[in-house]
Scaffold this motif. Structure first.
Motif, mmCIF file in Angstrom:
data_model
loop_
_atom_site.group_PDB
_atom_site.id
_atom_site.type_symbol
_atom_site.label_atom_id
_atom_site.label_comp_id
_atom_site.label_asym_id
_atom_site.label_seq_id
_atom_site.Cartn_x
_atom_site.Cartn_y
_atom_site.Cartn_z
ATOM 1 N N LYS A 171 25.739 -27.687 45.664
ATOM 2 C CA LYS A 171 24.799 -27.312 46.727
ATOM 3 C C LYS A 171 25.440 -26.395 47.772
ATOM 4 C CE LYS A 171 25.607 -31.193 49.883
ATOM 5 N NZ LYS A 171 25.196 -32.551 50.305
ATOM 6 N N THR A 172 26.775 -26.321 47.789
ATOM 7 C CA THR A 172 27.450 -25.477 48.784
ATOM 8 C C THR A 172 27.120 -24.001 48.614
ATOM 9 O OG1 THR A 172 29.441 -25.319 47.396
ATOM 10 C CG2 THR A 172 29.398 -27.081 49.057
ATOM 11 N N ALA A 173 26.649 -23.619 47.427
ATOM 12 C CA ALA A 173 26.271 -22.214 47.223
ATOM 13 C C ALA A 173 25.128 -21.829 48.174
ATOM 14 C CB ALA A 173 25.869 -21.976 45.773
ATOM 15 N N SER A 174 24.208 -22.761 48.400
ATOM 16 C CA SER A 174 23.112 -22.483 49.341
ATOM 17 C C SER A 174 23.651 -22.315 50.762
ATOM 18 C CB SER A 174 22.083 -23.616 49.342
ATOM 19 O OG SER A 174 21.461 -23.721 48.098
ATOM 20 N N PHE A 175 24.595 -23.178 51.134
ATOM 21 C CA PHE A 175 25.182 -23.053 52.478
ATOM 22 C C PHE A 175 25.806 -21.664 52.648
ATOM 23 C CE2 PHE A 175 26.382 -27.883 52.186
ATOM 24 C CZ PHE A 175 25.048 -28.225 52.271
ATOM 25 N N GLU A 176 26.506 -21.224 51.614
ATOM 26 C CA GLU A 176 27.173 -19.921 51.704
ATOM 27 C C GLU A 176 26.167 -18.785 51.841
ATOM 28 O OE1 GLU A 176 29.996 -19.334 48.528
ATOM 29 O OE2 GLU A 176 30.853 -21.329 48.824
ATOM 30 N N VAL A 177 25.066 -18.871 51.085
ATOM 31 C CA VAL A 177 24.037 -17.824 51.170
ATOM 32 C C VAL A 177 23.498 -17.756 52.599
ATOM 33 C CG1 VAL A 177 21.680 -17.206 50.465
ATOM 34 C CG2 VAL A 177 23.366 -17.895 48.734
ATOM 35 N N VAL A 178 23.181 -18.914 53.157
ATOM 36 C CA VAL A 178 22.623 -18.957 54.512
ATOM 37 C C VAL A 178 23.663 -18.491 55.533
ATOM 38 C CG1 VAL A 178 21.740 -20.485 56.318
ATOM 39 C CG2 VAL A 178 20.952 -20.758 53.955
ATOM 40 N N ASP A 179 24.900 -18.937 55.381
ATOM 41 C CA ASP A 179 25.950 -18.519 56.317
ATOM 42 C C ASP A 179 26.123 -17.000 56.302
ATOM 43 O OD1 ASP A 179 26.399 -21.121 57.066
ATOM 44 O OD2 ASP A 179 28.179 -21.406 55.803
ATOM 45 N N ARG A 180 25.952 -16.403 55.123
ATOM 46 C CA ARG A 180 26.147 -14.958 55.005
ATOM 47 C C ARG A 180 24.929 -14.162 55.479
ATOM 48 N NH1 ARG A 180 29.937 -12.161 52.051
ATOM 49 N NH2 ARG A 180 31.144 -14.052 52.353
ATOM 50 N N LEU A 181 23.726 -14.606 55.104
ATOM 51 C CA LEU A 181 22.509 -13.855 55.448
ATOM 52 C C LEU A 181 22.001 -14.194 56.857
ATOM 53 C CD1 LEU A 181 20.342 -14.051 52.176
ATOM 54 C CD2 LEU A 181 21.731 -12.121 52.985
ATOM 55 N N GLY A 182 22.454 -15.304 57.404
ATOM 56 C CA GLY A 182 21.958 -15.728 58.713
ATOM 57 C C GLY A 182 20.646 -16.486 58.621
ATOM 58 N N ASP A 183 20.116 -16.622 57.423
ATOM 59 C CA ASP A 183 18.872 -17.366 57.194
ATOM 60 C C ASP A 183 18.759 -17.609 55.690
ATOM 61 O OD1 ASP A 183 16.420 -18.615 57.532
ATOM 62 O OD2 ASP A 183 15.466 -16.913 58.537
ATOM 63 N N ALA A 184 17.807 -18.437 55.293
ATOM 64 C CA ALA A 184 17.526 -18.571 53.855
ATOM 65 C C ALA A 184 16.778 -17.324 53.396
ATOM 66 C CB ALA A 184 16.681 -19.817 53.605
ATOM 67 N N PRO A 185 16.912 -16.963 52.102
ATOM 68 C CA PRO A 185 16.095 -15.854 51.583
ATOM 69 C C PRO A 185 14.640 -16.295 51.437
ATOM 70 C CG PRO A 185 17.324 -16.874 49.800
ATOM 71 C CD PRO A 185 17.750 -17.576 51.064
ATOM 72 N N ASP A 186 13.743 -15.328 51.161
ATOM 73 C CA ASP A 186 12.344 -15.684 50.882
ATOM 74 C C ASP A 186 12.206 -16.273 49.484
ATOM 75 O OD1 ASP A 186 11.035 -14.625 53.320
ATOM 76 O OD2 ASP A 186 11.885 -12.729 52.597
ATOM 77 N N VAL A 187 12.990 -15.742 48.553
ATOM 78 C CA VAL A 187 12.935 -16.197 47.166
ATOM 79 C C VAL A 187 14.350 -16.329 46.622
ATOM 80 C CG1 VAL A 187 11.803 -15.847 44.930
ATOM 81 C CG2 VAL A 187 11.007 -14.574 46.914
ATOM 82 N N HIS A 188 14.572 -17.343 45.816
ATOM 83 C CA HIS A 188 15.865 -17.483 45.138
ATOM 84 C C HIS A 188 15.597 -17.591 43.638
ATOM 85 C CE1 HIS A 188 20.240 -18.696 45.559
ATOM 86 N NE2 HIS A 188 20.013 -18.586 44.264
ATOM 87 N N LEU A 189 16.186 -16.685 42.869
ATOM 88 C CA LEU A 189 15.972 -16.665 41.421
ATOM 89 C C LEU A 189 17.242 -17.074 40.695
ATOM 90 C CD1 LEU A 189 14.360 -14.059 42.789
ATOM 91 C CD2 LEU A 189 13.619 -13.761 40.439
ATOM 92 N N MET A 190 17.082 -17.805 39.599
ATOM 93 C CA MET A 190 18.263 -18.248 38.848
ATOM 94 C C MET A 190 17.916 -18.728 37.440
ATOM 95 S SD MET A 190 18.785 -21.647 41.123
ATOM 96 C CE MET A 190 20.356 -22.003 40.415
ATOM 97 N N PRO A 191 18.923 -18.724 36.551
ATOM 98 C CA PRO A 191 18.720 -19.289 35.221
ATOM 99 C C PRO A 191 18.748 -20.814 35.269
ATOM 100 C CG PRO A 191 20.954 -18.409 35.426
ATOM 101 C CD PRO A 191 20.285 -18.203 36.746
#
Ligand code: PLP
Length: 357
Positions: A171-191
């Motif tokens: 789950k830390t991958a989500s924390f990193e995305v938010v820490d980098r973008l400053g917010d959650a994205p609108d959409v997250h795509l993945m396999p």
């Protein structure tokens, strides 16, 4: 031992996010410095959808896939609790990762893989790190059942993603995305294969809610020949070139459908051709070489655009899950016959061969 003066060195996901992880507080971290992976903006995909598209490049983890995030937590807790051996079923990357972290911890790794179905790079990793590799006449789901059985009857720790400590790390991958973008994205795509990762991302985003103004829609992709969640039925004989998502009965099925539904996202299936095409285009257009399964999010984004879905004005994160060097055979097969270009050691000949004259 003295601490090196590496003030800027990333410490691995346990030390970076320890207070947010539901693992015993005093668990010593067994780490290879996993996580802290690049979030790379894709100009190509941004333009294609008039969106802001970022790639979370998980092939940059120590063993070349996101599996390291969950393996540091799973192995750390197992060792803390006294494990001397660990076991997993794997389509390849879990075993590569487990073998490395077990080596780091000094415990014995036991790996169960479907016979003849593992990409060479991943098999090499497990062997080189000292795993006892057992090939099973059966598919991934058979291997997982056997792993559960071994863990139940013998003193070995099961570290498949049915082990909740795996999701805690992932789950830390989500924390990193938010820490980098400053917010959650609108959409997250993945396999999606065994569906642990999408479940972990959703856990991460919901837990990090006080750092964000919104939650992303989770949009997930399976291969046509291994699409149990898309079609809501077990695939007894899953088949796809994207071996990391060749799974017919995902362990985290319910968590994954809940993540898609709660987030307003959903699942879709892709042909192998679409996945391999996206893999090749991503390598050529962006310099990011991923293994076939890892390209499913990119293929899905392109398929959505082709089907008329709009991503205009949105921030999109696509997780590319593992490194292209894991499976060079499939990548090169996609090119068909490559005729080697051979010249004498002569400047003019080299220039002509390079189409410079
Ligand atoms: C494990 C893996 C997946 C699938 O993740 P799940 O958690 O099983 O859904 C996708 N891509 C790669 C490269 C993987 O190693």
């Amino acid at each position: 031992m003295t601490e090196a003066s590496g003030r800027h060195q990333w410490r691995g996901v346990i030390e970076e996010y320890r207070e947010l992880l539901a693992i015993p507080v005093d668990t010593p971290a067994i780490t290879l410095g996993e996580g802290g992976t690049p979030l790379v903006r894709s100009g190509w995909l941004s333009e294609a959808g008039d969106a802001e598209v970022w790639l979370k490049v998980e092939g940059a983890n120590p063993t070349g896939s996101f599996k390291d995030r969950g393996m540091t937590t799973a192995i750390s807790v197992a060792v803390h609790e006294g494990a001397k051996a660990c076991v997993c079923a794997s389509t390849g990357n879990t075993s590569a990762s487990m073998a490395a972290y077990a080596a780091r911890a000094g415990i014995t790794p036991i790996v169960l893989v479907p016979e003849g179905k593992i990409a060479a790079g991943k098999m090499a990793q497990a062997l080189v790190h000292g795993a006892q590799v057992i090939q099973v006449r059966g598919n991934f789901d058979d291997c997982l059942n056997l792993s559960r059985g071994l863990a139940e009857h013998y003193p070995v720790a099961l570290v498949n993603s049915v082990n909740p400590n795996r999701l805690e790390g992932q789950k830390t991958a989500s924390f990193e995305v938010v820490d980098r973008l400053g917010d959650a994205p609108d959409v997250h795509l993945m396999p999606v294969g065994n569906a642990g990762n999408i479940s972990a991302y959703w856990l991460g985003y919901t837990q990090y809610r006080d750092h964000t103004t919104k939650l992303p829609r989770m949009r997930a992709f399976q291969a046509e020949g291994a699409a149990p969640i898309v079609y809501d039925r077990v695939f007894p004989a899953p088949e796809t070139r994207a071996s990391a998502i060749r799974i017919g009965n995902p362990a985290s099925w319910k968590l994954a459908t809940a993540a898609a539904e709660e987030s307003g996202g959903g699942f879709a299936a892709l042909s192998d051709d679409a996945i391999l095409h996206a893999q090749a285009e991503l390598a050529r257009n962006e310099g990011v070489f991923v293994e076939p399964a890892s390209a499913a999010g990119v293929a899905g984004y392109l398929a959505d655009l082709a089907a008329g879905t709009s991503y205009a004005g949105q921030t999109v994160v696509i997780t590319v899950t593992g490194h292209g060097l894991k499976d060079t055979v499939t990548a090169l097969e996609w090119f068909g016959e490559v005729t080697p270009v051979v010249v004498d050691a002569d400047l003019d000949a080299a220039a002509r061969a390079a189409d410079l004259v």
